[in-house]
Structure formats: structure tokens, C-alpha cells
Design a protein around this motif. Sequence first.
Motif, short mmCIF file in Angstrom:
data_model
loop_
_atom_site.label_atom_id
_atom_site.label_comp_id
_atom_site.label_asym_id
_atom_site.label_seq_id
_atom_site.Cartn_x
_atom_site.Cartn_y
_atom_site.Cartn_z
N ALA A 120 -12.83 57.57 -26.29
CA ALA A 120 -13.97 58.17 -25.60
C ALA A 120 -14.65 57.09 -24.77
CB ALA A 120 -14.93 58.80 -26.62
N LEU A 121 -15.65 56.42 -25.32
CA LEU A 121 -16.36 55.37 -24.59
C LEU A 121 -15.58 54.05 -24.67
CD1 LEU A 121 -19.17 55.05 -23.10
CD2 LEU A 121 -19.93 53.94 -25.20
N TRP A 122 -15.30 53.45 -23.53
CA TRP A 122 -14.67 52.14 -23.48
C TRP A 122 -15.77 51.08 -23.33
CZ3 TRP A 122 -9.17 51.08 -22.64
CH2 TRP A 122 -8.38 52.22 -22.81
N VAL A 123 -15.63 49.99 -24.06
CA VAL A 123 -16.69 48.98 -24.13
C VAL A 123 -16.12 47.61 -23.76
CG1 VAL A 123 -18.27 47.77 -25.70
CG2 VAL A 123 -18.00 50.25 -25.86
N CYS A 124 -16.93 46.83 -23.07
CA CYS A 124 -16.60 45.44 -22.74
C CYS A 124 -17.71 44.54 -23.27
CB CYS A 124 -16.45 45.28 -21.23
SG CYS A 124 -16.26 43.56 -20.69
N LEU A 125 -17.34 43.43 -23.90
CA LEU A 125 -18.32 42.45 -24.35
C LEU A 125 -18.56 41.47 -23.21
CD1 LEU A 125 -17.08 41.73 -28.00
CD2 LEU A 125 -18.56 43.55 -27.16
N VAL A 126 -19.61 41.71 -22.45
CA VAL A 126 -19.94 40.83 -21.32
C VAL A 126 -20.37 39.46 -21.83
CG1 VAL A 126 -21.42 40.55 -19.29
CG2 VAL A 126 -20.58 42.83 -19.94
N ARG A 139 -7.30 45.55 -18.48
CA ARG A 139 -7.16 44.25 -17.83
C ARG A 139 -8.49 43.66 -17.40
NH1 ARG A 139 -6.25 45.02 -11.94
NH2 ARG A 139 -6.30 47.26 -11.48
N PHE A 140 -9.55 44.47 -17.46
CA PHE A 140 -10.88 43.97 -17.17
C PHE A 140 -11.70 43.73 -18.44
CE2 PHE A 140 -9.77 46.44 -13.31
CZ PHE A 140 -9.78 45.40 -12.40
N GLY A 141 -11.04 43.78 -19.60
CA GLY A 141 -11.71 43.45 -20.84
C GLY A 141 -12.33 44.63 -21.57
N PHE A 142 -12.09 45.85 -21.11
CA PHE A 142 -12.62 47.04 -21.78
C PHE A 142 -11.62 47.54 -22.81
CE2 PHE A 142 -15.08 46.93 -17.93
CZ PHE A 142 -16.31 47.48 -18.26
N GLY A 143 -12.13 47.85 -24.00
CA GLY A 143 -11.31 48.44 -25.05
C GLY A 143 -11.99 49.68 -25.59
#
Length: 410
Positions: free
Chosen positions: A298-304, A127-131
Motif C-alpha cells: 500500500a504505502l511505500w516509505v523512504c527514510l530520508v 531504486r530511489f530508496g522506497f520500500g
Amino acid sequence: MNIGSVRVRDVPESDIERALALSHLVFHESPDDERRKQQQQELSGHLRIGAYDGEELVGFAAAHPFVVSVPGGADLPCPGLSYVSVAPTHRRRGVLSAMMSELFARWTEQGAPLAALWASEAAIYGRFGFGPGTYGATVEIDSRRALALRVPPDERALHLLDARSVPTALAPYFESTRGLRAGRHARTEAWWREQWMARTDEEDEDLSPPRVVTLGDPLAGYAIYRTKAGDWSGGTAGLVSVEELEADGPEQAATLWRYLADIDLTGTVRAHGRPLDDPLSLFAADPDQVSVKNVEPALWVCLVDVRAALAARVWAAPVDVAIEVLDARITANAGTFRLIASPDGFSYAPTGDAPDLTVQARDLATAYMAAKPVADLVRAGLVTEHTRGAASMLDAALRTELLPHTGDSY
């Protein structure tokens, strides 16, 4: 930023001990004095955000100043979110949302295109944009018998390396190969020494200190592993726990896996977080001897900053699509944009055209890292394809030779 009586602001150096105490409470941890001292040193150089109810610290989050590889090998600033904690007395009151909003504002101000984290609870951060930006597999070898191989192993000499020399000996090799996959952090000497070569394992205290084996001179590969004695009275063989294995190619990897499977008084080799395209299961002569136990994000990433992130990666094929991005947290990312990219050029600008694809920010992050094809996300109902063939065109452009992979956790 205020939420009722709670104010979100910087956490000063003098409150680091309080912040750690909150984190330990939330994560049910009781680290020893050495680990606490190490955590205090880590946090002294990090961005630290706290939620204060009066003078009481009721929320905390920190960001490591990482650099991470993106598809094509370029490095981008990528703050690593960690120590995220909300006091049990202040849950479900918007404290986490307020801290995340403040962090996004700071990262935007700093010009960080990406942010990343390891999720303790996967349901929280979408919900904070991390996938999911990378996936890892737990792989086991039944080493009660010799590991049979379909490829000839590299017969150059193996050497056991003194742990104290690891940063000097392994860092140049790791750095030279890091850009071959997206999702890999650049490691400082302190990171090698304090994270990878720590003397104890918090999840299994019976595991040995880390061992390091290298192949060839010049270096053609290495493995970092720990061992655990078995219970022979109970018929349980020992364990080899592999933390990292890097190699020039399949022959070099085969040599290292064979070495690990041949360690005396052990019966299982277990490797956590291996890349999903690891060739081990293919070049093992007996597929039943090598098994994948589970696969997980593993690593969750968000495109700021979506545009900056897209501009920094490599494009494998031409693409021209209008993408509607849904991002409720970072409004500058939201809207419909025409993406025109190829191996030779890039353009990403707002458009009034009808979208070919509609995608949530979290799913765009996953596709950006090439962790999952857009077509798979369409089939899962997570991305809407308005124009037939748009997902396949974007997938061809996003394709990478190797899948993304992250070994570092924090």
C-alpha cells in the motif's frame, strides 16, 4: 539541476494547469471540471517540482505536506509524493532521477525524516530508496446468507450519519485511534470532506455516494461504505464496498461487519486495503464465508534521514547491532552504524566495527515500519546477516503490537 537541455526547478502557480495536463496525459485520465478544480486547489499549497525543456514542461512531481504515525504512535513530517509524470517524449533521459534528487534535497533541507507515496508501478521506486511500509488485503464476505460470528457482537445502537457531519463526528475518534498503527496520516477537515466523502468514485461510477454507519454513543466504531445495485435479470447480487472500518475491539467490529453483510439486495461485501491482521477472518464462524482475494503493498516509505526516523520510533526490546546501510541516493544515510536501542534509550552512530547486518535503504524502510520482519528479508536474500541471531534481535526490538496500515491514498 540540468540534464542536457532540461532544467529542474519550482513550478509556479501559473503553471499548475499545465502540470495537471501533463499528469492527465501520463495517467490517461480525463477528469471532469469539478475534479480538475479540486486538484488545482490541492496543488496550490504543495511543493511542486518541474522539469522544463526550454519553456515546455516535460516532467512534474508534487509533495503533499502530510504527518504520519510511526511505530509507537509518534507523528513525523512525511511528504507524500504524487502527480509524478514524465512526458512520453522525454522518458529514459534521466528526468525522473533529476526530479527525485531535487526532492530529496528539499526534504533534507526541510528536516523531513520520511517520505511516502502510492506506487502506480512498483518496479520504479525501489531504486530511489522506497520500500513497502504497509500492506493491504482485499477481503470479501459472501453475504447471500447471514454472517455467522464466533464473538458476541456489541448490541449498542447503530446510526446512519449524514455525510456533511462526518468531519466533526468521526475525526476525533479516528485521531484517537490513529497512533495504534504506524502508517496513518493525520487528516484535516478538508481531507475528510474532499477525499473520504467525495460524491463519486473514479474507479466505479455505479457505486453510490459514501454512506456512514456509527456504533454507540459515545462512539465505539464506524464504517464508511458505498453500495452498488445488482443485475437481478442476470442473477447478479448487489455489492457493498467498504472504504474504512474502525472499531474499539472485536465485538464492535463484529457488529459493523454484520450490519454490512445484512444490507438488503446485496450479496457481496468487498473491503479493499484492510490491515493484514484484521480479526474478521478469525471471528467469522465459517472461514469459507470470508476470503482474502489478494495482498499487495500500500504505502511505500523512504527514510530520508535514517537516524531521525529511528530515533522517533518506539523500541520493544533491547538491541545492539552494527548495521551497514546501502543508500546510493542519500549519501548521509550510507555507511556502517551501531544501533543501540531499548524501551528506555537510543543511540545510532558511525562505527568502524564489522557489520552484523547489511541492508539496502528500501528494505530498512520496510523493516522500520514493521511491515516485514528482518528475518524474512534475510531468507529472501535481501538483507545479509553476517552475525548469527542479529536479525532476530533487531526484529524483537522493531516489533509492534499491530501491523502498520494505511487507508488514505492520494
